[in-house]
Design an enzyme around this catalytic site. Structure first.
Site, PDB file in Angstrom:
ATOM      1  N   MET A 129       4.717  -4.975   0.270  1.00 34.46           N
ATOM      2  CA  MET A 129       5.366  -5.157  -1.033  1.00 34.46           C
ATOM      3  C   MET A 129       5.248  -6.583  -1.564  1.00 34.46           C
ATOM      4  SD  MET A 129       6.247  -2.119  -1.501  1.00 34.46           S
ATOM      5  CE  MET A 129       7.376  -2.112  -2.888  1.00 34.46           C
ATOM      6  N   ARG A 130       4.089  -7.191  -1.390  1.00 35.90           N
ATOM      7  CA  ARG A 130       3.857  -8.531  -1.924  1.00 35.90           C
ATOM      8  C   ARG A 130       2.548  -8.536  -2.700  1.00 35.90           C
ATOM      9  NH1 ARG A 130       7.900 -11.585  -2.097  1.00 35.90           N
ATOM     10  NH2 ARG A 130       6.579 -13.442  -2.131  1.00 35.90           N
ATOM     11  N   ASN A 156      -5.880  -0.796  -0.789  1.00 33.05           N
ATOM     12  CA  ASN A 156      -4.469  -0.462  -1.016  1.00 33.05           C
ATOM     13  C   ASN A 156      -4.321   1.032  -1.258  1.00 33.05           C
ATOM     14  OD1 ASN A 156      -1.661  -1.020  -1.534  1.00 33.05           O
ATOM     15  ND2 ASN A 156      -2.065  -0.816  -3.728  1.00 33.05           N
ATOM     16  N   HIS A 209      -1.765   3.573  -3.281  1.00 32.30           N
ATOM     17  CA  HIS A 209      -0.714   3.518  -4.301  1.00 32.30           C
ATOM     18  C   HIS A 209      -0.313   4.948  -4.678  1.00 32.30           C
ATOM     19  CE1 HIS A 209       1.646   1.839  -7.556  1.00 32.30           C
ATOM     20  NE2 HIS A 209       1.183   2.831  -8.306  1.00 32.30           N
ATOM     21  N   GLY A 269      -4.928  -8.431  -9.964  1.00 26.13           N
ATOM     22  CA  GLY A 269      -3.915  -7.776 -10.788  1.00 26.13           C
ATOM     23  C   GLY A 269      -2.993  -6.904  -9.943  1.00 26.13           C
ATOM     24  N   GLU A 304      -1.186  10.839   0.512  1.00 22.71           N
ATOM     25  CA  GLU A 304      -1.523   9.436   0.797  1.00 22.71           C
ATOM     26  C   GLU A 304      -2.127   9.304   2.183  1.00 22.71           C
ATOM     27  OE1 GLU A 304       1.401   6.392   0.099  1.00 22.71           O
ATOM     28  OE2 GLU A 304       2.461   7.658  -1.322  1.00 22.71           O
TER      29      GLU A 304
HETATM   30  C1  GRF Z   1       3.776   4.453   0.107  1.00 20.86           C
HETATM   31  O1  GRF Z   1       4.248   5.358  -0.866  1.00 20.86           O
HETATM   32  C2  GRF Z   1       2.666   3.612  -0.452  1.00 20.86           C
HETATM   33  O2  GRF Z   1       1.833   4.296  -1.333  1.00 20.86           O
HETATM   34  C3  GRF Z   1       3.423   2.555  -1.207  1.00 20.86           C
HETATM   35  O3  GRF Z   1       4.537   2.268  -0.393  1.00 20.86           O
HETATM   36  C4  GRF Z   1       4.834   3.404   0.415  1.00 20.86           C
HETATM   37  C5  GRF Z   1       4.758   2.954   1.838  1.00 20.86           C
HETATM   38  O4  GRF Z   1       5.132   3.950   2.741  1.00 20.86           O
HETATM   39  N1  GRF Z   1       2.582   1.421  -1.503  1.00 20.86           N
HETATM   40  P1  GRF Z   1       4.894   3.737   4.290  1.00 20.86           P
HETATM   41  O5  GRF Z   1       5.501   2.392   4.652  1.00 20.86           O
HETATM   42  O6  GRF Z   1       3.411   3.783   4.542  1.00 20.86           O
HETATM   43  O7  GRF Z   1       5.608   4.875   4.955  1.00 20.86           O
END
Ligand code: GRF
Length: 240
Positions: free
Chosen positions: A92-93, A109, A111, A145, A176
């Protein structure tokens, strides 16, 4: 090709990290996790790494005067550990060019939306608030960005009647995990091609040679929605 040497950056739960570790363990991904690095101590992802026997580091952003010095410390740790590719798995940075220049086109990444829709924090709530009927997830290379870098692969996920943040986020998360592992395995196979911007200020593009990286409506209930057209949606991953 040699296995990918990954550094995985996390800030919390680490379920995407777990998907990577599981895929490596059962031979679906030719990679080694050289380091799991968190900017927050005590998070679940660190325990997951320890259980898998993977080295961990905590580098707390609060201990640094600015973003550049934090990024430089993270780069040093990744290099020392032997990582040559970096995965942001719930990290989260925002990264500065100090970081990105150290791993050019080698920072990936995941997302939880179909970019460029809903960049930034809480993409799932953004999708609900907007009222879209289809959202999903995107694996992309990181640039300076916020969630703007070249897209590698996407999976679509329907928004169902009655969805709330948690139900939608859980359905996206299954995709994901599958999409991130797939994208990394394509990279491990040497299929990633990055095309620089055609003109200054333009966009770089990424492609995966020989693979269709649009994964349609993964996880949709085949009795519903677009699947009623008669064509079964592609199923992605175990939970799909
Ligand atoms: C996921 O939804 C990812 O896409 C987002 O943050 C969340 C992280 O989940 N960037 P985790 O820590 O992998 O369980």
């Amino acid at each position: 090709m040699p296995p990918l040497d990954l550094g995985v950056l996390i800030s919390g739960r680490g379920s995407n990290l777990q998907a990577i570790l599981d895929a490596i363990a059962d031979g679906r991904l030719d990679a080694r996790v050289r380091l799991v690095l968190s900017n927050r101590p005590g998070v679940e992802g660190l325990a997951r790494a320890e259980r898998a026997g993977v080295p961990t580091r905590v580098i707390a952003h609060r201990d640094f005067a600015d973003r550049d010095s934090f990024d430089a410390a993270v780069v040093d740790a990744l290099r020392e550990a032997g990582a040559t590719w970096v995965v942001l798995a719930g990290f989260m940075r925002l990264l500065t060019t100090t970081f990105l220049d150290a791993f050019p086109h080698r920072v990936v990444n995941i997302h939880p939306s179909l970019l460029p829709s809903f960049p930034g924090v809480d993409a799932q709530q953004q999708a609900l608030d907007h009222g879209v009927r289809i959202t999903g997830c995107t694996v992309h290379l990181v640039d300076a960005g916020t969630d703007t870098g070249p897209i590698l692969a996407q999976a679509a996920v329907p928004v169902l009647d009655g969805d709330d943040h948690d139900t939608l986020a859980a359905r996206i998360l299954v995709q994901e995990h599958a999409l991130l592992v797939r994208a990394l395995s394509w990279i491990a196979e040497g299929r990633l091609q990055v095309t620089p911007p055609a003109a200054p200020g333009g966009r770089a593009r990424a492609a995966i040679a020989g693979v269709d990286t649009a994964l349609g409506l993964a996880g949709v209930d085949t009795a519903r929605g677009l699947a009623q057209g008669g064509r079964a949606p592609e199923q992605v991953g175990e939970g799909a």
